[in-house]
Motif scaffolding. Structure first.
Motif, short mmCIF file in Angstrom:
data_model
loop_
_atom_site.label_atom_id
_atom_site.label_comp_id
_atom_site.label_asym_id
_atom_site.label_seq_id
_atom_site.Cartn_x
_atom_site.Cartn_y
_atom_site.Cartn_z
N PRO A 35 -5.54 31.28 34.36
CA PRO A 35 -5.37 31.44 32.92
C PRO A 35 -5.83 30.21 32.14
CG PRO A 35 -3.27 30.90 33.88
CD PRO A 35 -4.26 31.02 35.02
N ALA A 36 -6.05 29.10 32.82
CA ALA A 36 -6.53 27.88 32.17
C ALA A 36 -7.42 27.15 33.16
CB ALA A 36 -5.37 26.99 31.74
N LEU A 37 -8.34 26.37 32.63
CA LEU A 37 -9.23 25.61 33.51
C LEU A 37 -8.46 24.41 34.08
CD1 LEU A 37 -12.00 25.21 34.69
CD2 LEU A 37 -12.64 23.95 32.64
N ARG A 38 -8.12 24.50 35.34
CA ARG A 38 -7.44 23.41 36.05
C ARG A 38 -7.79 23.54 37.52
NH1 ARG A 38 -2.37 26.50 34.51
NH2 ARG A 38 -2.17 25.04 32.81
N PRO B 202 -5.29 26.80 39.78
CA PRO B 202 -4.95 27.73 38.70
C PRO B 202 -3.53 28.27 38.75
CG PRO B 202 -6.39 28.77 40.30
CD PRO B 202 -6.29 27.33 40.68
N TYR B 203 -2.84 28.11 39.87
CA TYR B 203 -1.47 28.61 40.01
C TYR B 203 -0.44 27.62 39.50
CZ TYR B 203 -4.42 31.29 43.01
OH TYR B 203 -5.46 32.02 43.47
N SER B 204 -0.83 26.37 39.34
CA SER B 204 0.10 25.33 38.89
C SER B 204 0.34 25.43 37.39
CB SER B 204 -0.43 23.95 39.24
OG SER B 204 -1.62 23.69 38.51
N THR B 205 1.43 24.84 36.96
CA THR B 205 1.75 24.76 35.53
C THR B 205 2.13 23.31 35.23
OG1 THR B 205 4.12 25.17 35.75
CG2 THR B 205 2.70 27.12 35.58
N PRO B 206 2.27 22.96 33.98
CA PRO B 206 2.72 21.60 33.66
C PRO B 206 4.14 21.30 34.15
CG PRO B 206 1.67 22.59 31.76
CD PRO B 206 1.83 23.68 32.79
N LEU B 207 4.91 22.33 34.46
CA LEU B 207 6.28 22.16 34.95
C LEU B 207 6.29 22.02 36.47
CD1 LEU B 207 8.01 24.90 32.79
CD2 LEU B 207 7.98 22.44 32.38
N GLU B 208 6.85 20.95 36.97
CA GLU B 208 6.90 20.73 38.41
C GLU B 208 7.67 21.85 39.10
OE1 GLU B 208 8.62 17.47 41.57
OE2 GLU B 208 8.13 16.81 39.54
N GLY B 209 7.07 22.40 40.14
CA GLY B 209 7.73 23.45 40.92
C GLY B 209 7.61 24.84 40.33
N LEU C 129 -1.59 33.30 47.33
CA LEU C 129 -2.25 32.01 47.05
C LEU C 129 -1.32 31.05 46.30
CD1 LEU C 129 -5.76 33.42 46.20
CD2 LEU C 129 -5.07 32.23 48.29
N ALA C 130 -0.53 31.58 45.36
CA ALA C 130 0.43 30.74 44.64
C ALA C 130 1.51 30.23 45.59
CB ALA C 130 1.04 31.51 43.48
N ALA C 131 1.97 31.09 46.50
CA ALA C 131 3.00 30.68 47.47
C ALA C 131 2.47 29.59 48.40
CB ALA C 131 3.47 31.88 48.28
N ARG C 132 1.23 29.73 48.84
CA ARG C 132 0.64 28.68 49.68
C ARG C 132 0.60 27.35 48.96
NH1 ARG C 132 -4.60 31.27 52.72
NH2 ARG C 132 -3.44 32.70 54.05
N GLU C 133 0.23 27.39 47.68
CA GLU C 133 0.18 26.14 46.90
C GLU C 133 1.58 25.56 46.74
OE1 GLU C 133 -1.45 22.98 45.39
OE2 GLU C 133 -2.61 24.64 46.21
#
Length: 81
Positions: free
Chosen positions: A38-41, A44-51, A72-76
């Motif tokens: 959803p954003a260029l990073r 892509p599964y991460s957010t600014p909030l840790e965890g 893929l999000a769970a692996r990350e």
């Protein structure tokens, strides 16, 4: 057929503001969106909030009944645990 209910795209958006234009797939499935949604990073599964991670149709590889976004999000998440 016992019954049927059909909604126009505007009806879907009225019921759920996340379905912009009635799009249930989370947006365009073009190359740019595949790599930058959803954003260029870098992750892509991460957010600014840790965890906190995203695993929806708005993350690669996009909408569908395959579960890859969650896997893929769970692996990350496990990699960062």
């Amino acid at each position: 057929m016992l019954g049927r209910k059909a909604w126009a795209p505007a009806d879907l958006e009225d019921r759920n503001p996340n379905l912009v234009g009635g799009d249930i797939g989370g947006g365009a499935n073009d190359l740019r969106q595949l790599l930058a949604r959803p954003a260029l990073r870098p992750i892509p599964y991460s957010t600014p909030l840790e965890g906190v991670y995203l695993c929806s149709a708005s993350t690669p590889p996009g909408g569908g009944v395959h579960g890859m976004c969650g896997q893929l999000a769970a692996r990350e998440a496990l990699r960062n645990a």
